[in-house]
Every structure is written in structure tokens, then in C-alpha cells.
Design an enzyme around this catalytic site. Structure first.
Site, PDB file in Angstrom:
ATOM      1  N   ARG A 290       0.854  -1.189   0.000  1.00 51.48           N
ATOM      2  CA  ARG A 290       0.000   0.000   0.000  1.00 51.48           C
ATOM      3  C   ARG A 290       0.890   1.239   0.000  1.00 51.48           C
ATOM      4  O   ARG A 290       1.714   1.410   0.897  1.00 51.48           O
ATOM      5  CB  ARG A 290      -0.886  -0.018   1.249  1.00 51.48           C
ATOM      6  CG  ARG A 290      -1.692   1.240   1.421  1.00 51.48           C
ATOM      7  CD  ARG A 290      -2.594   1.223   2.666  1.00 51.48           C
ATOM      8  NE  ARG A 290      -3.183   2.542   2.804  1.00 51.48           N
ATOM      9  CZ  ARG A 290      -3.216   3.243   3.928  1.00 51.48           C
ATOM     10  NH1 ARG A 290      -2.744   2.749   5.060  1.00 51.48           N
ATOM     11  NH2 ARG A 290      -3.742   4.452   3.935  1.00 51.48           N
TER      12      ARG A 290
ATOM     13  N   HIS B  40      -3.374  10.814   1.132  1.00 53.20           N
ATOM     14  CA  HIS B  40      -2.786  10.556   2.451  1.00 53.20           C
ATOM     15  C   HIS B  40      -2.170  11.882   2.909  1.00 53.20           C
ATOM     16  O   HIS B  40      -0.962  11.997   3.093  1.00 53.20           O
ATOM     17  CB  HIS B  40      -1.765   9.421   2.365  1.00 53.20           C
ATOM     18  CG  HIS B  40      -1.461   8.760   3.691  1.00 53.20           C
ATOM     19  ND1 HIS B  40      -1.532   7.393   3.890  1.00 53.20           N
ATOM     20  CD2 HIS B  40      -1.076   9.275   4.888  1.00 53.20           C
ATOM     21  CE1 HIS B  40      -1.191   7.099   5.142  1.00 53.20           C
ATOM     22  NE2 HIS B  40      -0.908   8.228   5.768  1.00 53.20           N
TER      23      HIS B  40
ATOM     24  N   GLU C 172      -7.576   8.113   6.780  1.00 54.96           N
ATOM     25  CA  GLU C 172      -7.872   8.716   8.077  1.00 54.96           C
ATOM     26  C   GLU C 172      -8.429  10.141   8.007  1.00 54.96           C
ATOM     27  O   GLU C 172      -7.771  11.092   8.437  1.00 54.96           O
ATOM     28  CB  GLU C 172      -6.622   8.692   8.960  1.00 54.96           C
ATOM     29  CG  GLU C 172      -6.155   7.295   9.299  1.00 54.96           C
ATOM     30  CD  GLU C 172      -5.013   7.269  10.332  1.00 54.96           C
ATOM     31  OE1 GLU C 172      -4.498   8.345  10.682  1.00 54.96           O
ATOM     32  OE2 GLU C 172      -4.672   6.170  10.786  1.00 54.96           O
TER      33      GLU C 172
ATOM     34  N   ASN D 297      -7.222   1.218  10.374  1.00 53.06           N
ATOM     35  CA  ASN D 297      -5.902   1.516  10.928  1.00 53.06           C
ATOM     36  C   ASN D 297      -6.016   1.463  12.437  1.00 53.06           C
ATOM     37  O   ASN D 297      -6.812   2.197  13.034  1.00 53.06           O
ATOM     38  CB  ASN D 297      -5.437   2.928  10.528  1.00 53.06           C
ATOM     39  CG  ASN D 297      -5.204   3.078   9.022  1.00 53.06           C
ATOM     40  OD1 ASN D 297      -5.328   2.108   8.275  1.00 53.06           O
ATOM     41  ND2 ASN D 297      -4.868   4.277   8.604  1.00 53.06           N
TER      42      ASN D 297
ATOM     43  N   TYR E  78      -3.830   1.370  16.200  1.00 57.07           N
ATOM     44  CA  TYR E  78      -2.556   1.478  16.936  1.00 57.07           C
ATOM     45  C   TYR E  78      -2.705   1.257  18.441  1.00 57.07           C
ATOM     46  O   TYR E  78      -1.957   0.509  19.043  1.00 57.07           O
ATOM     47  CB  TYR E  78      -1.894   2.836  16.677  1.00 57.07           C
ATOM     48  CG  TYR E  78      -1.347   2.913  15.274  1.00 57.07           C
ATOM     49  CD1 TYR E  78      -0.114   2.363  14.972  1.00 57.07           C
ATOM     50  CD2 TYR E  78      -2.101   3.466  14.241  1.00 57.07           C
ATOM     51  CE1 TYR E  78       0.383   2.384  13.680  1.00 57.07           C
ATOM     52  CE2 TYR E  78      -1.617   3.488  12.943  1.00 57.07           C
ATOM     53  CZ  TYR E  78      -0.374   2.941  12.666  1.00 57.07           C
ATOM     54  OH  TYR E  78       0.104   2.944  11.390  1.00 57.07           O
TER      55      TYR E  78
ATOM     56  N   GLU F  79      -3.417  -0.509   8.316  1.00 53.18           N
ATOM     57  CA  GLU F  79      -2.221  -0.143   9.093  1.00 53.18           C
ATOM     58  C   GLU F  79      -2.277  -0.803  10.451  1.00 53.18           C
ATOM     59  O   GLU F  79      -3.292  -0.739  11.142  1.00 53.18           O
ATOM     60  CB  GLU F  79      -2.135   1.379   9.328  1.00 53.18           C
ATOM     61  CG  GLU F  79      -1.842   2.183   8.098  1.00 53.18           C
ATOM     62  CD  GLU F  79      -1.722   3.689   8.366  1.00 53.18           C
ATOM     63  OE1 GLU F  79      -1.441   4.093   9.517  1.00 53.18           O
ATOM     64  OE2 GLU F  79      -1.925   4.449   7.411  1.00 53.18           O
TER      65      GLU F  79
HETATM   66  C1  FCB Z   1      -1.283   6.911  10.989  1.00 52.30           C
HETATM   67  C2  FCB Z   1      -0.951   7.490   9.627  1.00 52.30           C
HETATM   68  C3  FCB Z   1       0.356   7.019   9.075  1.00 52.30           C
HETATM   69  C4  FCB Z   1       1.441   6.885  10.126  1.00 52.30           C
HETATM   70  C5  FCB Z   1       0.919   6.138  11.334  1.00 52.30           C
HETATM   71  C6  FCB Z   1       1.952   5.946  12.430  1.00 52.30           C
HETATM   72  O1  FCB Z   1      -2.177   7.749  11.652  1.00 52.30           O
HETATM   73  O2  FCB Z   1      -1.952   7.150   8.711  1.00 52.30           O
HETATM   74  O3  FCB Z   1       0.721   7.895   8.042  1.00 52.30           O
HETATM   75  O4  FCB Z   1       1.962   8.106  10.430  1.00 52.30           O
HETATM   76  O5  FCB Z   1      -0.200   6.782  11.861  1.00 52.30           O
END
Ligand code: FCB
Length: 466
Positions: free
Chosen positions: A76, A120, A166, A290, A292, A356
Site C-alpha cells: 500500500r 494521504h 484517516e 488503521n 494502533y 495499518e
Molecule cells: C497513521 C498514519 C500514518 C502513520 C501512522 C503511524 O495515523 O496514517 O501515516 O503516520 O499513523
């Protein structure tokens, strides 16, 4: 539990244009809001990090070769709008199109499926200066035109498309907090910027489908579960509000065709017109997720929209530990399980691609005394990725329609306001020499892709050879 991933599960890695390309004024590229943001006085360090980043514009063939050697099923990347339309509208810049066309050909030659993202965050500056960028409804039509141009150019070879990355983060960090480009701090801008990006997504879905027969189209949305900071009614309500403004604000319109009541119930509302919600919720082929970490919300009446302080997922000067990444983000695998369960329940179990997942650590290159080989012993990243993939495997067992997962990121890169300091890659980049070194996590991921079986945590900490 069966730890095997099916042969058609897509194992990939992600990147984005501004974070890797450098070459900001090459071959007719116009400036983007990120060029302007890093050029502000006092940001010399960021500016010089971004100016070269991973020098991918020159080294793209090496990076594709690495993706191929790792055996990635898919890659990607994002297309830089200002390389295609330097001022955000009008005739395409041939050199920009050729760059991505070559990239796509090279990926396909290596058997790596291209998954381009069209936006992006690197909006052409001219659109920001002219009309306030995504604050203006006019930018929706501009984005639709741009999506059509790219789909026409690449659609004979690219089958999988992601419209926008995002929309929440771009609106919130870029227009409410001002910590990201375009650096606007204005509560009045937040909901219009969300809404127009979602609408631009809807417009792009139609544009891509009419230019590229058989295209599969999705959008990449972040979801950060929000939990109450303390066991109180007030914090529980603060968490619900934050969840609505961070997550529901994009998932509900895209998948349910409406904004959460908490989002439309305030004084400031998204600028919805007739037909908008239908366009936004045009059925898509997959939803990109995405993930985290999580946030904890604490009631705080003076904060706009969410009336909460959120304390989890922000970079802090705290020491990095097994449970807290170099970004200061808590390692919290259960959050992904929680999200996938909600997607199965509340959102009707759509096809999902994790677009992500990943973590930053302070990696260092070491040379093995015996072999003389350079390597990076990033056992924490291996553990992180394994933990996330175990959750995905269980979710598939529980009925999630999970089609693939993309590690953020293929290489270390320019981490926005943090510059080159935070490293997320499977591959280390030495910014002095631009040397690439595959980390232990890259070798581990490569072995996983080949075997399709998630090894047990005890069987080595990522020291397998690719
Ligand atoms: C996300 C973004 C990506 C990267 C990660 C760590 O929010 O989409 O570009 O910076 O965080």
C-alpha cells in the site's frame, strides 16, 4: 486454535507519499500543505527530514525489490496529488503519472499487488490557499476529478483502491489542534473538513468505478477505542462522546449512512446537504482499518466537541518499555479485538482489510561480529506484530470477514510532526547514507508470509532468517 492464515489472506506493508518520497520539487510536483507546514519558521529540522525522507522518488526500484524479497502479497502506497495535479486541478502532469505507473509495473513484475491510496494528507497547497482545502465543498469535486485521472491512468493494472487515509486525523490534527498540516486551529473547520473528505470519498468511489472496470474500492479509517479514565458516570459519558467524534464520525456515515447522534447534536454540525449521506455510504468493497492503541477519556467540560481530556495515544516523553512504544502509545492488543467485534456486530460484518498496524521503537543497526552482517534486533516489534496478528486470527475464527493486513510501515519514514525520529519500519533506513537494512521483524514477517502460520511466542524473538 488454528493459527494458519488462508492462502488468499493478503499480507502487506504500507507507506505514504510525503513520508517516503522526498524530491519535493522534482518533475513538476507542486507544493502540498505539508511542504508549507514544515517550512514554517522554527521547523528547520522537520523541513530537512521531509526534503529527502527515504529518497524513495529516486530509490523506488530498490524499495520494490525489498518488498519482493520479503515476499509481500501486497504493498500500500499513496499517490501524491500535487505530483499529478500540481495546483490541484486541470490537466495531469505526465511525469507524475509516469512515476506511479512505473511503480505499479515494477510491483506487478515482482508479484506484489499494488494498493494505492489517493489522499494521504498531502493536499495541493493551491487548494488550501484558494478555498481552505477540505473546509470547502468545492474540494470534493476537485478530488473526484483527480481520482478519475489516476484511475484512468492505472486502472488497467491496479485492482484495489483506497480513496482517503484517516479523514478523522486529517481534520482533527490539521484543523482543530493545528499540530499537523495545514496547521489550522479552528473548531469551526473540524466538522466541515470531516464531512467534505467523506463526501470526496463517495465521489471518488464512483469516479474510480467508472474509469476502472472491476475495481475494488475502500477507505482507510482509524479506530482508537476510547475507555473511561476513571470508573465514574462522567468519564463514561466523556468516553462515549470521544468515541463518537473520533471513530463513529467516520465509520457511521460510511457503513450506516448517518452521523452518530452525539456528533449531530451539538451547536456545530457537519454541513450535510440532500443526497450527501447516500453518496458517502455508497457500498464499498472493503473497509480499511488503521489500529494502533486506545485512549482514555476524562470528563473536561471546556474541551471542544468531546468535552474530555484524552491521555493515551499521544507522544510523550516517557521511557519506552515493552508496553509503551517510542510514540508513547500503550501496547494494547485487546483494542483490535474490541473493534473487530463491533464491526461484526453493530456494523454488519463488512469485509475488512487492516490497512495499518505497527509500532515505533528506537531501533539500532548492529553488526554481527561473527558474520559481519548488519541487522536490527527489534524483538519488541516482532512481539507487537505477533500479538496483533493473533487477535486477527481469532477474529477470523469468530466470523470476521478479514481479508488482509498491512504493516505500517515497509521502511522507516517521515513520521509527520515527529520527523524522521520515530521508526515504524520492517526495514531500517539510515538517513545519512539511505542504506536499507531489513530488521528482524522484516525477516520474521517474511517467514510468516511464506508459512502462513503464526509461530508461538516462545519460538525465537524474530531471529529467523528470511
Ligand atoms: C497513521 C498514519 C500514518 C502513520 C501512522 C503511524 O495515523 O496514517 O501515516 O503516520 O499513523
Amino acid at each position: 486454535m488454528d493459527d494458519r492464515f488462508s492462502e488468499d489472506f493478503i499480507f502487506g506493508a504500507s507507506s505514504s507519499a510525503f513520508q517516503i518520497e522526498g524530491a519535493l520539487d522534482r518533475d513538476g510536483r507542486g507544493p502540498s500543505v505539508w511542504d508549507d507546514f514544515v517550512s514554517r519558521p522554527g521547523r528547520e529540522r522537520l523541513r530537512s527530514d521531509a526534503a529527502t525522507a527515504c529518497d524513495h522518488y529516486a530509490r523506488w526500484a530498490d524499495d520494490v525489490a525489498i518488498a519482493g524479497e520479503l515476499g509481500l502479497d501486497a504493498y500500500r502506497f499513496s499517490v501524491s496529488w500535487p505530483r499529478i495535479q500540481p495546483d490541484g486541478s486541470g490537466e495531469p502532469n505526465r511525469a507524475g503519472i509516469d512515476f506511479y505507473s512505473r511503480l505499479v509495473d515494477a510491483l506487478l513484475e515482482r508479484g506484489v499487488r499494488p494498493f494505492p491510496t489517493l489522499f494521504h494528507w498531502d493536499l495541493p497547497s493551491a487548494l488550501q490557499r484558494g478555498s481552505g482545502g477540505f473546509r470547502a465543498r468545492d474540494t470534493v469535486a476537485r478530488f473526484g476529478d483527480y481520482a478519475g485521472i489516476v484511475a484512468r491512468a492505472l486502472g488497467d493494472r491496479v485492482k484495489d483502491w483506497i480513496t482517503i487515509n484517516e479523514p478523522f486525523e486529517y481534520a482533527c490534527f490539521g484543523h482543530l489542534f493545528g499540530t499537523h498540516a495545514p496547521g489550522v486551529k479552528n473548531p469551526l473547520a473540524y466538522l466541515p473538513v470531516v464531512h467534505h473528505q467523506l463526501l470526496a470519498h463517495g465521489r471518488a468511489v464512483s469516479a474510480i468505478r467508472s474509469e476502472a472496470a472491476g475495481a475494488r474500492v475502500g477507505i482507510a479509517l482509524s479506530w482508537t477505542p476510547v475507555h473511561p479514565a476513571r470508573d465514574t458516570e462522567a468519564d463514561a459519558r466523556a468516553a462515549a462522546r470521544t468515541n463518537a467524534f473520533m471513530n463513529g464520525v467516520s465509520f457511521d456515515p460510511i457503513l450506516l449512512g448517518r452521523y452518530p447522534d452525539l456528533v449531530t447534536g451539538g451547536l456545530l454540525k457537519p454541513p450535510v446537504r440532500d443526497g450527501d449521506m447516500e453518496a458517502i455510504s455508497t457500498p464499498i468493497d472493503f473497509v480499511g482499518l488503521n489500529y494502533y492503541s486506545r485512549e482514555r477519556a476524562r470528563n473536561a467540560p471546556l474541551v471542544p466537541f468531546i468535552r474530555a481530556d484524552v491521555t493515551g495515544k499521544e507522544p510523550r516523553e516517557l521511557p519506552e518499555t515493552d508496553d509503551r512504544t517510542a510514540m508513547g502509545w500503550e501496547v494494547y492488543h485487546d483494542g483490535l479485538a474490541e473493534i473487530l467485534a463491533e464491526l461484526r456486530g453493530r456494523y454488519g460484518n463488512p469485509p475488512v482489510v487492516v490497512t495499518e498496524f505497527g509500532s515505533a521503537w528506537s531501533d539500532e543497526v548492529e553488526t554481527d561480529a561473527a558474520t559481519g552482517r548488519a541487522g536490527v534486533r527489534d524483538a519488541r516489534r516482532v512481539r507487537y506484530l505477533r500479538g496483533q496478528l493473533a487477535v486477527m486470527r481469532s477474529a477470523i475464527g469468530a466470523g470476521s470477514d478479514l481479508r488482509g493486513a498491512f504493516v505500517w510501515s515497509l521502511t522507516d519514514n517521515f513520521e509527520w510532526a515527529e520527523g524522521n525520529a520515530k521508526r515504524f519500519g520492517l526495514v531500517h533506513v539510515d538517513y545519512g547514507t539511505q542504506a536499507r537494512t531489513v530488521k528482524d521483524s522484516g525477516r520474521w514477517y517474511s517467514a510468516l508470509i511464506a508459512s502462513r502460520v503464526l509461530d508461538a511466542p516462545s519460538s525465537g524473538q524474530g531471529s529467523e532468517e528470511a
